[in-house]
Design a protein around this motif. Structure first.
Motif, mmCIF file in Angstrom:
data_model
loop_
_atom_site.group_PDB
_atom_site.id
_atom_site.type_symbol
_atom_site.label_atom_id
_atom_site.label_comp_id
_atom_site.label_asym_id
_atom_site.label_seq_id
_atom_site.Cartn_x
_atom_site.Cartn_y
_atom_site.Cartn_z
ATOM 1 N N ARG A 108 0.731 -1.148 0.112
ATOM 2 C CA ARG A 108 -0.057 0.049 -0.215
ATOM 3 C C ARG A 108 0.961 1.203 -0.010
ATOM 4 N NH1 ARG A 108 -4.575 -2.291 -2.093
ATOM 5 N NH2 ARG A 108 -5.594 -3.721 -0.569
ATOM 6 N N LEU A 109 1.998 1.172 0.623
ATOM 7 C CA LEU A 109 2.838 2.579 0.731
ATOM 8 C C LEU A 109 3.356 2.566 -0.770
ATOM 9 C CD1 LEU A 109 4.716 1.729 4.104
ATOM 10 C CD2 LEU A 109 3.359 3.869 3.583
ATOM 11 N N GLN A 110 3.435 1.488 -1.285
ATOM 12 C CA GLN A 110 4.217 1.542 -2.723
ATOM 13 C C GLN A 110 3.043 2.526 -3.466
ATOM 14 O OE1 GLN A 110 7.216 1.094 -3.691
ATOM 15 N NE2 GLN A 110 6.453 1.910 -5.813
ATOM 16 N N GLU A 111 1.950 2.100 -3.214
ATOM 17 C CA GLU A 111 0.864 2.609 -3.999
ATOM 18 C C GLU A 111 0.726 4.140 -3.908
ATOM 19 O OE1 GLU A 111 -3.269 1.277 -4.374
ATOM 20 O OE2 GLU A 111 -2.475 -0.716 -3.509
ATOM 21 N N VAL A 112 0.915 4.634 -2.736
ATOM 22 C CA VAL A 112 1.021 6.013 -2.319
ATOM 23 C C VAL A 112 2.220 6.610 -3.255
ATOM 24 C CG1 VAL A 112 1.304 7.771 -0.617
ATOM 25 C CG2 VAL A 112 -0.154 5.630 -0.027
ATOM 26 N N ALA A 113 3.527 5.940 -3.130
ATOM 27 C CA ALA A 113 4.632 6.374 -3.838
ATOM 28 C C ALA A 113 4.343 6.606 -5.283
ATOM 29 C CB ALA A 113 5.856 5.530 -3.472
ATOM 30 N N GLU A 114 3.607 5.765 -5.706
ATOM 31 C CA GLU A 114 3.329 5.889 -7.271
ATOM 32 C C GLU A 114 2.432 7.097 -7.628
ATOM 33 O OE1 GLU A 114 1.797 2.129 -8.452
ATOM 34 O OE2 GLU A 114 3.667 0.747 -8.124
ATOM 35 N N LEU A 115 1.551 7.260 -6.514
ATOM 36 C CA LEU A 115 0.663 8.440 -6.772
ATOM 37 C C LEU A 115 1.295 9.830 -6.675
ATOM 38 C CD1 LEU A 115 -2.522 7.452 -4.426
ATOM 39 C CD2 LEU A 115 -2.458 7.846 -6.967
ATOM 40 N N LEU A 116 2.472 9.876 -5.785
ATOM 41 C CA LEU A 116 2.931 10.969 -5.649
ATOM 42 C C LEU A 116 3.958 11.010 -6.981
ATOM 43 C CD1 LEU A 116 4.238 10.807 -2.037
ATOM 44 C CD2 LEU A 116 2.450 12.408 -2.876
ATOM 45 N N GLY A 141 -6.213 13.594 -7.393
ATOM 46 C CA GLY A 141 -7.638 13.060 -7.021
ATOM 47 C C GLY A 141 -7.641 12.585 -5.377
ATOM 48 N N SER A 142 -8.608 13.516 -4.965
ATOM 49 C CA SER A 142 -8.789 13.392 -3.535
ATOM 50 C C SER A 142 -9.422 11.831 -3.085
ATOM 51 C CB SER A 142 -9.890 14.532 -2.967
ATOM 52 O OG SER A 142 -9.476 15.800 -3.146
ATOM 53 N N ALA A 143 -10.401 11.650 -4.149
ATOM 54 C CA ALA A 143 -10.857 10.202 -3.703
ATOM 55 C C ALA A 143 -9.887 9.048 -3.845
ATOM 56 C CB ALA A 143 -12.040 9.960 -4.695
ATOM 57 N N GLN A 144 -8.835 9.425 -4.891
ATOM 58 C CA GLN A 144 -7.990 8.312 -5.030
ATOM 59 C C GLN A 144 -6.988 8.119 -3.847
ATOM 60 O OE1 GLN A 144 -5.946 8.884 -8.674
ATOM 61 N NE2 GLN A 144 -5.047 6.617 -8.864
ATOM 62 N N ILE A 145 -6.468 9.224 -3.083
ATOM 63 C CA ILE A 145 -5.654 9.513 -2.384
ATOM 64 C C ILE A 145 -6.421 8.830 -1.077
ATOM 65 C CG2 ILE A 145 -4.599 10.938 -0.558
ATOM 66 C CD1 ILE A 145 -4.181 12.805 -2.974
ATOM 67 N N GLU A 146 -7.475 9.270 -0.900
ATOM 68 C CA GLU A 146 -8.468 8.708 0.344
ATOM 69 C C GLU A 146 -8.442 7.172 0.349
ATOM 70 O OE1 GLU A 146 -12.038 10.134 2.970
ATOM 71 O OE2 GLU A 146 -11.597 11.191 1.338
ATOM 72 N N SER A 147 -8.922 6.901 -0.699
ATOM 73 C CA SER A 147 -8.929 5.370 -1.013
ATOM 74 C C SER A 147 -7.759 4.616 -0.506
ATOM 75 C CB SER A 147 -9.441 4.949 -2.429
ATOM 76 O OG SER A 147 -9.509 3.692 -2.745
ATOM 77 N N VAL A 148 -6.640 4.969 -1.276
ATOM 78 C CA VAL A 148 -5.240 4.353 -0.820
ATOM 79 C C VAL A 148 -4.886 4.310 0.822
ATOM 80 C CG1 VAL A 148 -2.816 4.213 -1.259
ATOM 81 C CG2 VAL A 148 -4.481 4.430 -3.063
ATOM 82 N N ARG A 202 -5.064 13.034 8.995
ATOM 83 C CA ARG A 202 -4.085 14.042 8.807
ATOM 84 C C ARG A 202 -3.083 13.708 7.672
ATOM 85 N NH1 ARG A 202 -1.250 16.546 12.863
ATOM 86 N NH2 ARG A 202 -3.276 17.356 12.864
ATOM 87 N N PHE A 203 -2.698 12.290 7.293
ATOM 88 C CA PHE A 203 -2.204 11.839 6.216
ATOM 89 C C PHE A 203 -2.595 12.267 4.860
ATOM 90 C CE2 PHE A 203 0.482 9.305 9.099
ATOM 91 C CZ PHE A 203 1.776 9.908 8.831
ATOM 92 N N VAL A 204 -4.014 12.005 5.002
ATOM 93 C CA VAL A 204 -4.747 12.423 3.887
ATOM 94 C C VAL A 204 -4.665 13.820 3.405
ATOM 95 C CG1 VAL A 204 -7.208 12.480 2.826
ATOM 96 C CG2 VAL A 204 -6.641 10.614 3.855
ATOM 97 N N LEU A 216 -1.260 14.464 2.053
ATOM 98 C CA LEU A 216 -0.877 13.974 0.731
ATOM 99 C C LEU A 216 -1.697 14.691 -0.417
ATOM 100 C CD1 LEU A 216 -1.044 10.302 1.519
ATOM 101 C CD2 LEU A 216 1.087 11.244 0.628
ATOM 102 N N ARG A 217 -2.728 15.230 -0.343
ATOM 103 C CA ARG A 217 -3.472 16.066 -1.003
ATOM 104 C C ARG A 217 -2.905 17.360 -1.314
ATOM 105 N NH1 ARG A 217 -9.565 15.723 1.724
ATOM 106 N NH2 ARG A 217 -10.338 13.467 0.473
ATOM 107 N N GLU A 218 -2.672 17.944 -0.368
ATOM 108 C CA GLU A 218 -1.348 19.290 -0.403
ATOM 109 C C GLU A 218 -0.088 19.089 -1.266
ATOM 110 O OE1 GLU A 218 -0.726 20.702 3.552
ATOM 111 O OE2 GLU A 218 -2.847 21.227 3.962
ATOM 112 N N LEU A 219 0.454 17.920 -0.813
ATOM 113 C CA LEU A 219 1.654 17.615 -1.574
ATOM 114 C C LEU A 219 1.517 17.444 -3.064
ATOM 115 C CD1 LEU A 219 4.795 17.351 -1.097
ATOM 116 C CD2 LEU A 219 4.377 14.746 -0.644
#
Length: 536
Positions: A329-337, A343-350, A411-413, A416-419
């Motif tokens: 899951r962390l790797q999914e976050v890294a790929e999003l970044l 996309g708010s929904a995508q970040i929140e889902s992961v 907090r992380f959502v 990550l959105r801001e970033l």
């Protein structure tokens, strides 16, 4: 304060009642008796603080009553009343140590009586304070299983308490809510302290009509206090529901004088082996409070209902699975970044997929710390690529404190959105400057110069100087100084490290130079900042 009057002549007790406005002076005539035997039974049932006793009585005289009550360690202070010819009896009574004063009947007036009753009250309160300390230490040793701890008999109990822990009993720990931090607990933000729970506090006031009696209350540490209750009578409601209602009433009472946020974790025990299970109950509650971040603040919960890993046989398998899926899951976050996805929904889902297995079917505290640190590392990795300073998502100076897994996830959502938005709005800094910044982050504690960093990156110092100015709008020294002071502020907030050590830890040989730089950048001196002056 309860008083019992004991005299075989009813006219004498009525006279004693009429001498003072007892309630106005803080006293309550709880009962009267005409002989020592009935008085002793009343003493055991009502647990008065003071008894005013005649010497000569039928069945059991005053001297025998005083001796019996003292032997049972009921904690009563006696005022002896007699005629002149009974002085020898009074002298023997006084030698027992529980007699506060001796009065001649026909010489007693309201002023004299009030003086002696207040004297007995002061004496009882002094001795009671010592009994409380002794009893609290004994109970604490017994509950926490200190070597050599033994169970006292009921005769050693402080005045006003029931025989010790006849089942059923209930144990509750009052715990100051502490903000979550990814740093070790020893340097985490301290919680607001709870008031010390003592016998004198009105915990018993809430318990009076609940069917429960307070057996003992004592502090475990600066952030926790423990209270032990015994069920004194049959109750209509189920035991756990009844005790939960009592704790809610106590919470409301304590909240009037305690502004700090606190939670209560408890367990009830109806087994006949109640005393031997005390340490097990205590360790069950402490294990639950070790997972307080899953409970959330201002909670009142039963430890028996919580999905603690050590209470569930299959927990280790569930935790291992959650830990292995966390890395994916962390790797999914890294790929999003990397893709600059915003996309708010995508970040929140992961992020939700990251946190859900940490909370169910069992609480995975180790996985929570692993996830929090992993997400923080990812966020800071991409901040460095933008030439930004690293952040601590749980820095209570920069952000509101978080107390629960729900808060941490939110907090992380948000971060990550801001970033992702920031990454989308501007291009990353050059690869050479990224390498220079990473070198600074790894070596800022050392005496590094722009030449040393340029050599590590394999470019000239002048070119590196131009990169800082062109891409970050500041000099190499500006960036290095900001990074050092950023870490200095974290050290100052989270501990009591000496100033000379703080200076060394962030790369300054001279504490004086460190103080000058710190004030120039923050507007306050390091020691003022530590005291809470976060002006900048």
């Amino acid at each position: 304060m309860k008083i019992i009057l004991v005299d075989d002549e009813r006219i004498a007790t009525e006279h004693m009642k009429s001498l003072l406005d007892w309630e106005a002076h803080g006293f309550h005539i709880a009962a009267t008796a005409t002989n020592g035997r009935s008085a002793l039974k009343l003493c055991e049932d009502l647990r008065p603080q003071i008894m005013i006793v005649d010497i000569r009585m039928p069945v059991m005289d005053g001297l025998e009553l005083i001796h019996a009550a003292t032997e049972r360690k009921l904690g009563v202070k006696f005022i002896v009343m007699s005629a002149y010819e009974d002085f020898e009896y009074a002298r023997k009574a006084i030698s027992l140590g529980s007699v506060s004063s001796y009065l001649i009947k026909h010489e007693v007036n309201s002023d004299k009586l009030l003086l002696e009753v207040n004297k007995a009250k002061d004496s009882w309160e002094t001795e009671e304070a010592q009994r409380v300390i002794q009893r609290s230490e004994q109970l604490k040793a017994l509950v926490t299983r200190t070597a050599g701890a033994t169970l006292a008999s009921s005769s050693n109990l402080p005045n006003g308490t029931p025989p010790l822990l006849k089942p059923p009993y209930a144990m509750a720990v009052f715990h100051s809510d502490t903000p979550f931090s990814a740093v070790p607990a020893a340097v985490a933000v301290a919680a607001a302290p709870l008031p010390r729970l003592t016998w004198e506090q009105k915990l018993t006031g809430s318990a009076e009509d609940s069917g429960w009696l307070l057996v003992g209350a004592f502090p475990l540490n600066a952030d926790q206090s423990l209270a032990l209750f015994s069920l004194k009578s049959a109750i209509a409601a189920p035991m756990r529901e009844s005790f939960h209602a009592l704790l809610q009433a106590i919470r409301e009472q304590l909240s009037q004088t305690c502004p700090a946020s606190f939670s209560i974790c408890y367990t009830c025990e109806a087994d006949e082996r109640a005393v031997t299970s005390l340490p097990a109950s205590y360790h069950k509650i402490t294990a639950a409070l070790h997972h307080a971040v899953f409970i959330g603040p201002q909670a009142t919960v039963c430890a028996d209902d919580l999905p603690l890993p050590q209470l569930l046989p299959s927990a280790q398998q569930d935790i291992s699975f959650a830990h292995s899926s966390s890395s994916a899951r962390l790797q999914e976050v890294a790929e999003l970044l990397s893709q600059h996805a915003n996309g708010s929904a995508q970040i929140e889902s992961v992020v939700t997929k990251l946190f859900t297995p940490l909370c169910q079917p069992v609480w995975n505290l180790r996985g929570l710390y692993h996830t929090a640190r992993g997400l923080t590392a990812l966020i800071n990795e991409h901040r460095v690529k933008r030439g930004l300073l690293e952040i601590d998502p749980f820095d209570t100076e920069a952000y509101h404190a978080v107390y629960s897994t729900r808060d941490i996830q939110a907090r992380f959502v948000c971060l990550l959105r801001e970033l992702c938005t920031a990454l989308d709005e501007a291009r990353s800094i050059s690869h050479k400057l990224q390498k220079a910044i990473l070198f600074i982050h790894a070596h800022y504690r050392e005496d590094i110069s722009i030449d040393a960093v340029a050599d590590a990156v394999e470019i000239s110092a002048s070119y590196l100087f131009q990169l800082f100015k062109r891409e970050l709008g500041r000099t190499f020294l500006d960036y290095l100084t900001e990074h050092r002071i950023h870490h200095a502020k974290r050290i100052l907030r989270h501990g009591d490290t000496k100033m000379t050590e703080v200076a060394t830890l962030v790369g300054y040989r001279s504490p004086q130079h460190f103080s000058q730089v710190f004030k120039k950048l923050t507007g306050t001196l390091p020691h003022q900042y530590r005291s809470g002056d976060y002006s900048r």
